[in-house]
Design a protein around this motif. Sequence first.
Motif, short mmCIF file in Angstrom:
data_model
loop_
_atom_site.label_atom_id
_atom_site.label_comp_id
_atom_site.label_asym_id
_atom_site.label_seq_id
_atom_site.Cartn_x
_atom_site.Cartn_y
_atom_site.Cartn_z
N PHE A 1 -29.44 26.34 -48.29
CA PHE A 1 -28.32 25.42 -48.12
C PHE A 1 -27.89 25.26 -46.66
N SER A 2 -28.38 26.13 -45.78
CA SER A 2 -27.87 26.20 -44.42
C SER A 2 -28.27 24.98 -43.60
N ASN A 3 -27.29 24.34 -42.97
CA ASN A 3 -27.58 23.17 -42.14
C ASN A 3 -28.35 23.57 -40.89
N ALA B 1 -21.95 26.37 -39.80
CA ALA B 1 -22.81 25.20 -39.63
C ALA B 1 -22.76 24.27 -40.83
N GLY B 2 -22.34 24.77 -42.00
CA GLY B 2 -22.27 23.93 -43.19
C GLY B 2 -23.40 24.19 -44.16
N PRO C 1 -16.36 21.06 -37.18
CA PRO C 1 -16.47 21.02 -35.73
C PRO C 1 -17.53 21.95 -35.13
N ALA C 2 -18.35 22.58 -35.98
CA ALA C 2 -19.39 23.47 -35.42
C ALA C 2 -20.38 22.72 -34.54
N ASN C 3 -20.41 21.39 -34.66
CA ASN C 3 -21.36 20.59 -33.88
C ASN C 3 -20.89 20.32 -32.45
N SER D 1 -22.24 27.66 -33.29
CA SER D 1 -22.58 27.22 -34.63
C SER D 1 -23.41 28.29 -35.33
N VAL D 2 -23.00 28.67 -36.55
CA VAL D 2 -23.60 29.80 -37.24
C VAL D 2 -24.34 29.35 -38.50
#
Length: 422
Positions: free
Chosen positions: A334-336, A297-298, A313-315, A321-322
């Motif tokens: 930090f996790s989006n 997820a970023g 591209p997780a979106n 998406s993790v």
Amino acid sequence: MGHDSEYTGRYVVLFDPSSQESGVSALSSAAGIAPLERVTGTESGNVAELLERPDVSVLFEDLSAAVVEVRPEQRHALVTTAEAEPSIVTAEPERMVHALPITTPQQAPTEFFPAFRSDEDVIARHTRAETAAVQGPSWIEDGYTWGLQAIRAHLSQLTGDGVKVAVLDTGVDTDHPDLAGHLEATESFVPGETVEDVHGHGTHCIGTVAGPADPQQGPRYGVAPEARILAAKVLDNMGNGPDGQILAGMAWAVSHGARVISMSLGSRVRPGELFPQTYETLAVRALALGTVIVAAAGNDSRRPVRTAPVSRPANCPSILSVAALDPALAAAHFSNGTVNGQGGEINIAAPGWQVRSAAPGGGYRAMNGTSMATPHVAGVVALLAQAHPDASAADLSAALVAGAFPLGQPAADIGAGLLQAP
């Protein structure tokens, strides 16, 4: 890194598989694009060199996707042709992607356009404060890492025996004593670089997927110790690479029978930015061929001050998406999170803080980030695929999400909850 440096000048073009030749002809006749060099996922030996040549455009026949060289004066014709030609699904500018933890210092990203970069770079300055602040379950890692305990992989009777897992990253230490026997196949799609991982990110992710039940040293850290790894080097030794190299790795992985593709890579997106049609279409095609795609997820958030959107591209709606959890089983700072709709949701969460795994040179290290959470998920997909060998990719994805343990935190932060091994 400036805005323009995130774009290579090339375009990624997707064709309708049922009328691919019409689209190829239209590119040549209407847009003036040079003839395409055709490659298949099983014939990937010279793809890196082809992608580097400015006079060559490459068609990945397995995915009906092409990376095309476009001169500035051709761009308008290309876009116009893509809009008018029914056999062309989409044409998007090729962008750079980055590892989502990197072991070497990276250039600071601009507000919206980082490279595909590693998690560790983004969060390193927060490490001391976070370590002091996290108060969670008391994890004793004598036999198993806290991550394996949290997802209950250490209690599973499944091993991922024979299931192929592709990891698209910075390569792998092919001589690592814990991993050498688990590599089904390796390939580099980076011009001038072998599959050997000098960065560390890919080796770490591969270790989390399939590190052995009895490693050379320390606690067990691999989720699916008998899975077979397809290691594709799509990011260079600095952790960066263009979309074309990612697509090459995806085509190679699908053609080699991967049941899951793990991508701990991405690039930042703006609030409100739509998902990339290229990756979404390819994910749908991969699902139809039996392959689940999971992506990080970023790590651009600064919780509780700011939550950043899920990275690309997780979106994409068809890519899982993790998010990352800390040892307190809360979303890592930090996790989006779910900021953008239409695919920009978090689907599931997994351990992503001080995750111990393999490192180049035969050693081990702890790393942080959604990059570390993602291979936990890929490993569990391998366990599910072993238990249900005839299940479709969509069924495996649904089972993964349905099996998550709810943590009582917002779905926007952790999706369905904590990943659980079957």
